[in-house]
Design an enzyme around this catalytic site. Structure first.
Site, PDB file in Angstrom:
ATOM      1  N   ASP A  30     -12.662 -39.068  39.753  1.00 17.66           N
ATOM      2  CA  ASP A  30     -12.857 -40.129  38.750  1.00 17.66           C
ATOM      3  C   ASP A  30     -14.292 -40.075  38.234  1.00 17.66           C
ATOM      4  O   ASP A  30     -15.242 -39.862  38.987  1.00 17.66           O
ATOM      5  CB  ASP A  30     -12.559 -41.494  39.379  1.00 17.66           C
ATOM      6  CG  ASP A  30     -12.332 -42.565  38.336  1.00 17.66           C
ATOM      7  OD1 ASP A  30     -11.186 -43.027  38.176  1.00 17.66           O
ATOM      8  OD2 ASP A  30     -13.317 -42.947  37.651  1.00 17.66           O
ATOM      9  N   ILE A  31     -14.432 -40.264  36.929  1.00 12.36           N
ATOM     10  CA  ILE A  31     -15.745 -40.194  36.273  1.00 12.36           C
ATOM     11  C   ILE A  31     -16.628 -41.381  36.659  1.00 12.36           C
ATOM     12  O   ILE A  31     -17.854 -41.314  36.536  1.00 12.36           O
ATOM     13  CB  ILE A  31     -15.543 -40.111  34.733  1.00 12.36           C
ATOM     14  CG1 ILE A  31     -16.704 -39.434  34.052  1.00 12.36           C
ATOM     15  CG2 ILE A  31     -15.244 -41.465  34.125  1.00 12.36           C
ATOM     16  CD1 ILE A  31     -16.419 -39.041  32.606  1.00 12.36           C
ATOM     17  N   ASN A  87      -2.432 -48.610  38.926  1.00 16.64           N
ATOM     18  CA  ASN A  87      -2.475 -49.811  38.109  1.00 16.64           C
ATOM     19  C   ASN A  87      -1.441 -49.670  36.994  1.00 16.64           C
ATOM     20  O   ASN A  87      -1.372 -48.628  36.343  1.00 16.64           O
ATOM     21  CB  ASN A  87      -3.878 -49.997  37.513  1.00 16.64           C
ATOM     22  CG  ASN A  87      -4.907 -50.270  38.586  1.00 16.64           C
ATOM     23  OD1 ASN A  87      -4.661 -51.022  39.516  1.00 16.64           O
ATOM     24  ND2 ASN A  87      -6.072 -49.639  38.466  1.00 16.64           N
ATOM     25  N   GLY A  93      -4.952 -54.109  35.037  1.00 16.90           N
ATOM     26  CA  GLY A  93      -6.155 -53.489  34.494  1.00 16.90           C
ATOM     27  C   GLY A  93      -6.008 -52.027  34.158  1.00 16.90           C
ATOM     28  O   GLY A  93      -6.999 -51.293  34.136  1.00 16.90           O
ATOM     29  N   GLN A  94      -4.765 -51.581  33.889  1.00 16.07           N
ATOM     30  CA  GLN A  94      -4.592 -50.169  33.497  1.00 16.07           C
ATOM     31  C   GLN A  94      -5.328 -49.913  32.180  1.00 16.07           C
ATOM     32  O   GLN A  94      -5.171 -50.667  31.218  1.00 16.07           O
ATOM     33  CB  GLN A  94      -3.097 -49.839  33.341  1.00 16.07           C
ATOM     34  CG  GLN A  94      -2.852 -48.353  33.024  1.00 16.07           C
ATOM     35  CD  GLN A  94      -1.370 -47.986  32.932  1.00 16.07           C
ATOM     36  OE1 GLN A  94      -0.497 -48.859  32.997  1.00 16.07           O
ATOM     37  NE2 GLN A  94      -1.097 -46.707  32.780  1.00 16.07           N
ATOM     38  N   HIS A 100      -1.365 -42.354  36.623  1.00 21.59           N
ATOM     39  CA  HIS A 100      -2.331 -41.770  37.559  1.00 21.59           C
ATOM     40  C   HIS A 100      -2.351 -42.589  38.837  1.00 21.59           C
ATOM     41  O   HIS A 100      -2.233 -43.807  38.808  1.00 21.59           O
ATOM     42  CB  HIS A 100      -3.732 -41.675  36.946  1.00 21.59           C
ATOM     43  CG  HIS A 100      -4.219 -42.954  36.332  1.00 21.59           C
ATOM     44  ND1 HIS A 100      -3.797 -43.383  35.097  1.00 21.59           N
ATOM     45  CD2 HIS A 100      -5.069 -43.885  36.796  1.00 21.59           C
ATOM     46  CE1 HIS A 100      -4.377 -44.534  34.818  1.00 21.59           C
ATOM     47  NE2 HIS A 100      -5.149 -44.872  35.840  1.00 21.59           N
ATOM     48  N   LEU A 101      -2.488 -41.878  39.950  1.00 15.32           N
ATOM     49  CA  LEU A 101      -2.658 -42.525  41.244  1.00 15.32           C
ATOM     50  C   LEU A 101      -4.107 -42.339  41.659  1.00 15.32           C
ATOM     51  O   LEU A 101      -4.628 -41.214  41.602  1.00 15.32           O
ATOM     52  CB  LEU A 101      -1.723 -41.897  42.292  1.00 15.32           C
ATOM     53  CG  LEU A 101      -0.265 -42.401  42.298  1.00 15.32           C
ATOM     54  CD1 LEU A 101       0.458 -42.018  41.020  1.00 15.32           C
ATOM     55  CD2 LEU A 101       0.476 -41.840  43.495  1.00 15.32           C
ATOM     56  N   HIS A 102      -4.749 -43.437  42.024  1.00 10.94           N
ATOM     57  CA  HIS A 102      -6.116 -43.368  42.538  1.00 10.94           C
ATOM     58  C   HIS A 102      -6.042 -43.130  44.045  1.00 10.94           C
ATOM     59  O   HIS A 102      -5.296 -43.836  44.748  1.00 10.94           O
ATOM     60  CB  HIS A 102      -6.852 -44.692  42.338  1.00 10.94           C
ATOM     61  CG  HIS A 102      -6.992 -45.173  40.925  1.00 10.94           C
ATOM     62  ND1 HIS A 102      -8.190 -45.156  40.242  1.00 10.94           N
ATOM     63  CD2 HIS A 102      -6.086 -45.698  40.060  1.00 10.94           C
ATOM     64  CE1 HIS A 102      -8.021 -45.670  39.027  1.00 10.94           C
ATOM     65  NE2 HIS A 102      -6.753 -46.008  38.887  1.00 10.94           N
TER      66      HIS A 102
END
Ligand code: AMP
Ligand code: ZN
Length: 114
Positions: A30-31, A87, A93-94, A100-102
């Site tokens: 993640d950035i 999300n 808060g998407q 995507h899975l964090h």
């Protein structure tokens, strides 16, 4: 989708720190990391969110979760633990509408989330 940020990452049109890739998924850091390890796992095919996966494609969900466990192992989190989050929609808060899975880990994560 050509205007989708994560499709652009799949196509390597936008750079990302890719940590794992196979025929169906890509994982990249993640950035804006929220933990010492914060990696995103995405399907190569464009799907907006987890609720948009068709019944015929349900094996994609299993594949994404298996990729999360591989990434957690690669990142050294298998013993210490980690959290997998996806999300979905406004209240969660998407912000990027490509599923995507964090995978978050490397510190104690409080519960419940805010
Ligand atoms: P979400 O809020 O669940 O939709 O998560 C989107 C995530 O994508 C956020 O954690 C962002 O920091 C991350 N993100 C946005 N743009 C990029 C990018 N170019 N490379 C890596 N991660 C990104
Ligand atoms: Zn996309």
């Amino acid at each position: 989708m050509s205007d989708c940020l994560f499709c652009q990452i799949v196509q390597k049109h936008i750079p990302a720190k890719i940590v794992y890739e196979d025929d169906r998924t890509v994982a990249f850091d993640d950035i804006n990391p929220q933990a010492p390890v914060h990696t995103l796992i995405i399907p190569k095919q464009h799907v907006a969110a987890v609720q948009d996966v068709n019944d015929q494609d349900s094996s994609l969900i299993a594949h994404l979760l298996m990729t999360c466990t591989k990434v957690a192992k690669l990142k050294g989190l298998a013993q210490s633990g980690y959290r997998i989050v996806t999300n979905t929609g406004r209240d969660a808060g998407q912000t990027v509408f490509h599923l995507h899975l964090h995978v978050l880990g490397g510190r104690h994560l409080s519960w419940p989330p805010g």
